[in-house]
Design a protein around this motif. Structure first.
Motif, PDB file in Angstrom:
ATOM      1  N   TYR B 304       3.191   2.092 -41.637  1.00 38.61           N
ATOM      2  CA  TYR B 304       2.741   3.552 -41.683  1.00 38.61           C
ATOM      3  C   TYR B 304       1.381   3.849 -41.842  1.00 38.61           C
ATOM      4  O   TYR B 304       0.826   4.736 -41.412  1.00 38.61           O
ATOM      5  N   LYS B 305       0.727   2.713 -42.502  1.00 36.24           N
ATOM      6  CA  LYS B 305      -0.810   2.890 -42.739  1.00 36.24           C
ATOM      7  C   LYS B 305      -1.476   2.521 -41.628  1.00 36.24           C
ATOM      8  O   LYS B 305      -2.454   2.955 -41.302  1.00 36.24           O
ATOM      9  N   ASP B 308      -0.752   4.302 -35.734  1.00 38.53           N
ATOM     10  CA  ASP B 308      -1.427   4.586 -34.606  1.00 38.53           C
ATOM     11  C   ASP B 308      -1.808   3.475 -33.723  1.00 38.53           C
ATOM     12  O   ASP B 308      -1.584   3.292 -32.445  1.00 38.53           O
ATOM     13  N   ASP B 332       4.147  -0.865 -51.753  1.00 40.67           N
ATOM     14  CA  ASP B 332       3.908   0.297 -51.266  1.00 40.67           C
ATOM     15  C   ASP B 332       4.821   0.967 -50.427  1.00 40.67           C
ATOM     16  O   ASP B 332       4.350   1.200 -49.212  1.00 40.67           O
ATOM     17  N   VAL B 334       7.163   3.671 -48.477  1.00 40.78           N
ATOM     18  CA  VAL B 334       7.316   5.041 -48.390  1.00 40.78           C
ATOM     19  C   VAL B 334       8.513   5.096 -47.560  1.00 40.78           C
ATOM     20  O   VAL B 334       8.733   4.447 -46.575  1.00 40.78           O
ATOM     21  N   ILE B 340       7.224   7.809 -39.572  1.00 39.15           N
ATOM     22  CA  ILE B 340       5.917   7.825 -39.407  1.00 39.15           C
ATOM     23  C   ILE B 340       5.524   6.916 -38.019  1.00 39.15           C
ATOM     24  O   ILE B 340       4.746   7.523 -37.316  1.00 39.15           O
TER      25      ILE B 340
END
Lengths: 413, 467
Positions: B304-305, B308, B332, B334, B340
């Motif tokens: 998700y980080k 893009d 980490d 989510v 996402i």
């Protein structure tokens, strides 16, 4: 899809801030096994004072409209690593094992109210946990404690409330394990008639390098009705455990019990409660060949008390998905709710916990939809009448990474 | 000897000329080198017998984002023949699917069934050739136990196709392969026909822990990176050597290099276990350094980080709904990870729900439900029809078999699940599972519930193992 709206009416008196809450119009699963009912719950301070309809309140009561949302007691995990393991692969962050202590190894002193697993599981509806030592090569791993998951440094809970152990396949012979287990129980009995030093000098105690803490814990098993949670799977091993229960009058709980269907009558007759992982239908070992998704149903229909565990470390709230699967395969819905709540409190003597009943602590979760559906999530979590913040590292990271502002992520907070 | 000398001399002369003329040196055995050995260990799979079937009044998720309520579906000769509001056929078997749901068969892109079989004893541990950090020479399919009792359990959960990978102990773990979920007596008979191999790679903690503990390289993440890059340098060299028209001038055949060369040739798909965002970015960088493509990042807890980036590069991410905390690189988590990724660049991401687990594979529909709900709580607006992609067409794409299966579209394999209710509900179960139009599992008919050899007569010789 219904939308659930909360209308918060905060009525302040001119003199004092109210500690009284009315949860109005929720579909309340009390955790007792009774059918759910559309009811109000009145909370005063940290306890539930009344449940019913058209409850009388005063001007100081904060009314929270639930519009039919499902309500359950806060879920309680009967066996977890919450608070004593931060990252499984990192030994330095683990406090769940002892090299020196065995039956008497207590994890209580290691519990960390600031563990990241606590906010995460709490936001998913878990309000209490029986945190236990992890399995060791020794048949008895040590003592578990109950913790209230409010993250408070002033730790609330109950110390050393059960012993955990296991009989089954090992690198040696399980016959030897059973034999050693009996010897340990005998030592426990003898310790009540003999000075401690003499007990510690006895051959078995010496050989196994038992400590004072171990002997004291064994005594509690045989003399004080301390619950003993024994993990076991193979049908005949379950029978062996029931024999031990009878012989030593143990307060026995069996966990895993994947081959229970073969000995369901004996289990029922012995009135032994169980902890199961309903999603684990994999024959992981030669002891678990009888594993099945119907385990929950079979136990429930035999009238055996069922509680739920999960294999998923750090996600003990997933016992909810497990119990949902048990219901999908035939367990009764209210047995599933009860198994995550009141049954745990009963079996482990957690006073005033585990059910929405007058006089109990207000550990309550309001859900956005059916709590047994994995897609549902808590809208409100109360621990002892206090609304809990549902933030976790996970929610903070989600916020940061769904924030589309054009700046480095480190400035999004 | 003399002939060779003359030939070699000729070659030298020719190669020093311009490229205007192409000479064909076809002296016996000088085929272009095929590192993929298309004739080796080919699938011998044959579909089971099937009859034409008409599902009437079904609610269909087609796996490509479509929701067709109260539709008819006709399957003939193992293929999806027709989809329509009303199909009139009186000569075929009719299944009344009213108020039920039909989806494509579920596909798990990350499984160790067969290579980490049940019971999980020492002798079943065949998924990690953890004897060297680069073992691109091994093929996971060669480790498969065809009688693993886990296959039947996954089928019961609606899984018709799964991709078996080596584990993640190594930088390059070896080749993965796709399988039809029908237990047979040979591996070849289970293999999905015309499906590409994959190459398993692993970032992060696992390789550096396994080899670091032995005081070998890699013992750090930088050691990992150097390990991959060195291997690609060797592979590029091998590929060049193998492009020699004269077989005598080619290097000796090397299985590991064959696999890496297959990646460079675009025939073998990279499936890369990777948790940390910056590591994914580095792996992408390296793929450009050596001119190959990464197909999917697996586990990808931090995807998700860099959502893009993954969408821009056309790389899929195969993730869990909520696993975390077992390793530092899995800290980490989510719950909205899958959502996402899916929604990146206006919904152009490729998100997949995988299991990497014999329990999880049975409930991928539930995992997708959790992920979808978490995404919607985070502010997205993801429909069930859309989320169905995560366990059907997206993993099919990642496995290179989207042209054959993974969606309910005319002409594709009739890999179909009929559910007792909406597949995103915990209460729903797979009622019937079809593979290539043949009924492989029927909840109401014990005779159409597969029983592997291991399940037969175990515990009680007169019965089959309870599942």
């Amino acid at each position: 899809m219904k939308s659930f709206k909360f209308i918060l009416l905060l009525l302040l008196s001119s003199h004092t801030f109210s500690n009284s809450i009315l949860l109005k119009g929720g579909m309340v699963h009390s955790g007792t096994g009774e059918q759910a009912k559309l009811q109000d719950i009145l909370i005063d301070g940290d306890v539930i004072t009344n449940i019913g309809n058209s409850l009388i309140i005063d001007a100081n009561t904060k009314v929270i409209e639930l519009n039919g949302s499902p309500v359950t007691p806060g879920l309680i995990s009967p066996m977890s690593n919450i608070g004593i393991v931060e990252i499984n692969a990192l030994d330095i962050t683990r406090d769940d094992e002892s090299e020196i202590l065995k039956a008497g190894f207590s994890i209580y002193g290691a519990f960390n109210p600031h563990s990241t697993g606590i906010p995460w599981n709490r936001s998913n509806g878990l309000t209490g946990s029986i945190t236990s030592p992890s399995a060791s090569y020794f048949p008895l791993f040590g003592l578990a404690s109950y913790f209230v998951l409010d993250g408070n440094l002033n730790i609330k809970g109950k110390k050393d409330i059960a012993m955990f152990g296991r009989i089954g396949s090992s690198s040696g012979s399980r016959a030897e394990t059973l034999s050693i287990l009996e010897s340990l129980l005998e030592l426990g009995i003898q310790s009540t008639n003999m000075p401690l030093e003499e007990v510690l000098e006895m051959r078995m105690a010496d050989q196994l390098e038992l400590q004072a803490q171990d002997i004291a814990a064994l005594a509690r098993l045989v003399k004080s009705n301390l619950p003993l949670v024994l993990e076991t799977n193979r049908a005949v091993d379950i029978l062996q455990a029931l024999e031990l229960k009878k012989k030593y009058d143990l307060n026995l709980v069996l966990s895993s019990v994947e081959e229970a269907p073969f000995v369901i009558d004996q289990l029922k007759a012995s009135n032994t409660p169980v902890i199961i992982d309903p999603m684990d239908n994999i024959p992981n070992s030669f002891d678990e060949l009888g594993s099945s998704l119907e385990l929950g149903k079979i136990l429930d229909q035999a009238g055996i008390k069922v509680m739920f565990s999960t294999q998923r470390s750090h996600n003990y709230h997933l016992m909810r998905q497990g119990s949902g699967n048990a219901v999908a395969y035939g367990m009764s819905y209210e047995s599933a709710i009860r198994g995550m709540t009141k049954t745990v409190a009963e079996i482990f003597n957690l006073d005033k916990r585990g059910s929405i009943e007058a006089g109990n602590y207000a550990d309550i979760v309001v859900w956005d939809s059916d709590p047994l559906e994995p897609s549902s999530f808590p809208k409100l979590v109360l621990i002892e009448g206090r609304e809990q913040d549902l933030s976790s590292r996970s929610s903070r990271l989600t916020e940061r990474y769904t924030n589309k502002e054009d700046k480095p992520s480190s400035y999004k907070h | 000897m003399k002939n060779i000398a003359i030939l070699s001399a000729s070659l030298l002369l020719i190669s020093s000329c311009s490229n205007e003329f192409e000479f064909d040196f076809s002296f016996g055995g000088s085929e272009p080198y095929d590192s993929n050995f298309k004739d080796a260990f080919v699938s011998t799979y044959k579909p089971m017998e099937s009859r034409p079937i008409l599902f009437k009044s079904a609610n269909i998720y087609d796996g490509i984002g479509g929701e067709l309520l109260n539709y008819d579906l006709l399957i003939v000769d193992g293929k999806i023949k027709e989809i329509g509001q009303v199909i009139s056929r009186s000569d075929v078997e009719v299944i009344d699917a009213s108020n039920k749901w039909v989806t494509p068969g579920i596909i798990d892109i990350h499984s160790h069934m067969g290579v980490y079989s049940a019971p999980g004893v020492r002798t079943s541990s065949d998924g990690n050739e953890a004897t060297a950090p680069v073992t691109a020479e091994v093929w996971a399919e060669h480790s498969v136990w065809t009688q693993d009792p886990q296959f039947a359990l996954a089928l019961k959960g609606g899984v018709t196709t799964f991709h078996v990978l080596p584990g993640s102990a190594n930088l390059f773990g070896g080749r993965g392969a796709t399988f039809k979920n029908i237990s047979q007596n040979t591996i070849q008979a289970m293999k999905f026909p015309n499906a590409p191999h994959s190459l398993k790679m692993a970032c992060g903690e696992n390789p550096k822990r396994v080899y670091g503990n032995r005081m070998q390289s890699p013992s750090t993440r930088m050691g990992n990176m150097a390990g991959y890059r060195s291997a690609w340098i060797d592979a590029a060299d091998y590929k060049e050597g193998m492009s020699e028209k004269n077989p005598d001038q080619r290097p000796k055949r090397n299985l590991a290099m064959d696999t890496l060369m297959g990646v460079l040739d675009g025939e073998i798909l990279i499936q890369n276990h990777c948790y940390r965002a910056e590591e994914m970015a580095m792996m992408i960088e390296m793929s450009k350094e050596f001119g190959y493509k990464i197909t999917t990042f697996h586990h990808a807890v931090e995807a998700y980080k860099v959502a893009d980036l993954l969408a821009d590069e056309g790389i899929c991410a195969a993730m869990w709904a909520d696993w975390w905390g077992f390793k530092h690189e899995a800290y980490d988590m989510v719950q909205a990870n899958i959502a996402i990724i899916d929604q990146a660049r206006d919904g152009n991401g490729c998100a997949i729900v995988h299991s990497d687990d014999a329990v999880g594979i049975q409930h991928l529909n539930q995992e997708a439900a959790k992920a979808m709900a978490a995404g919607n709580r985070a502010g997205f607006n993801i429909s069930k029809a859309h989320a169905m992609k995560w366990i059907t067409s997206n993993p099919a794409k990642a496995a290179g078999i989207l042209d054959q299966t993974g969606s309910i579209e005319i002409g594709k394999n009739a890999d179909i699940v009929l559910w007792t209710g909406n597949p995103f509900s915990v209460y729903s179960r797979a009622q019937k599972v079809f593979i290539d139009g043949a009924l492989a599992f029927d909840i109401n008919n014990p005779k159409i519930q597969p029983v592997t050899d291991f399940d037969l007569g175990i515990i009680n010789p007169t019965t089959t193992r309870v599942q």
